[in-house]
Structure formats: C-alpha cells, structure tokens
Write a protein that holds these residues in place. Structure first.
Motif, short mmCIF file in Angstrom:
data_model
loop_
_atom_site.label_atom_id
_atom_site.label_comp_id
_atom_site.label_asym_id
_atom_site.label_seq_id
_atom_site.Cartn_x
_atom_site.Cartn_y
_atom_site.Cartn_z
N CYS A 50 0.85 -1.19 0.00
CA CYS A 50 0.00 0.00 0.00
C CYS A 50 0.88 1.24 0.00
O CYS A 50 1.94 1.25 0.65
N ALA A 97 -6.94 -1.12 -5.17
CA ALA A 97 -8.08 -0.50 -4.52
C ALA A 97 -7.66 0.85 -3.95
O ALA A 97 -6.48 1.06 -3.66
N THR A 98 -8.62 1.74 -3.79
CA THR A 98 -8.34 3.06 -3.24
C THR A 98 -9.14 3.28 -1.96
O THR A 98 -10.23 2.73 -1.78
N ALA A 99 -8.58 4.09 -1.09
CA ALA A 99 -9.23 4.49 0.16
C ALA A 99 -8.51 5.75 0.66
O ALA A 99 -7.52 6.17 0.09
N CYS A 102 -4.39 3.47 4.29
CA CYS A 102 -4.08 2.06 4.04
C CYS A 102 -4.72 1.19 5.12
O CYS A 102 -4.11 0.85 6.11
N TRP A 110 -12.51 0.25 1.08
CA TRP A 110 -11.79 0.18 -0.19
C TRP A 110 -12.75 0.20 -1.37
O TRP A 110 -13.84 -0.37 -1.30
N TRP A 112 -12.68 -1.08 -5.29
CA TRP A 112 -11.89 -2.10 -5.96
C TRP A 112 -11.91 -2.01 -7.48
O TRP A 112 -12.90 -1.62 -8.09
#
Length: 122
Positions: A50, A97-99, A102, A110, A112
């Motif tokens: 991440c 994936a993004t958020a 981490c 997340w 995806w």
C-alpha cells in the motif's frame, strides 16, 4: 465514469518479473491511498502493498518485502506494482483499490478494481 483498471498480469516462470499497473479514470489517484491485494484460489484476499496518500509512505507484507515495489506515476495517473523474483505461491488474482488510508484487506472502505491474473508456473 469513475473506474480502476488493473493490467500487466500474465504467465511467468519462477524467478521472473511482472509489472502490474492500476489506472484510474474519472479521478486522480494522487488524492488516495492505493493498495494492492491478491486472492489465490480457495484463499481469502490478502494485502500485498500500500502507498499512503498522506505521506507517500509504502507498506509491504513480509512475504513480498524485498521483491515487490509499489510506486506512483502521477503523469500517467497510475500506481504500479513491480514484482521481481516471483514464486509459485505468488499465483493469484491481483487487485488494486483506493481508500483515504491504508486499511486492512477486510475494510469496507476500499473501492476495488476488477483484478488481473498472475500465474507463476514452470
């Protein structure tokens, strides 16, 4: 349209290398923490690496440390995963994936991509 698309997967022999790319459309990846995860057949999805949006720190699971490198390419709006010294046990579908940070692999925060298959085989 907001979308994450992984690419770069394929078939490679043990000891070989692959470079996965996570491309974003409709938004800027620099604003997000981006994680790479994988899921092997019959196993739960697990985190691999991440990169944080807050300080660009990079985090790796022990089983990929020294072999995998996560990096951003802001010009291309991608986050790449360079995978070297691949092992049979690295075979899996790899997801990005993004958020906002981490999180662990089970976090519902997340967003995806669809995944790309990596197969390590002789």
């Amino acid at each position: 349209q907001v979308q994450l698309v992984e690419s770069g997967g394929g078939l490679v022999e043990p000891g070989g290398s692959l470079r996965l790319s996570c491309a974003a459309s409709g938004f800027t990846l620099d604003a997000y923490s981006v994680g790479w995860f994988r899921q092997a057949p019959g196993k739960e999805r697990e985190g691999v690496a991440c990169i944080s949006s807050s300080d660009e720190s990079k985090h790796y699971k022990d089983f990929v440390k020294g072999r995998f490198t996560i990096s951003r390419d802001s010009a291309k709006n991608t986050v790449d995963l360079q995978m070297n010294s691949l092992k049979l046990e690295d075979t899996a579908v790899y997801y990005c994936a993004t958020a906002d940070q981490c999180y662990g692999s089970t976090s519902p925060l997340w967003s995806w991509g669809q995944g790309t298959q990596v197969t390590v085989s002789s």
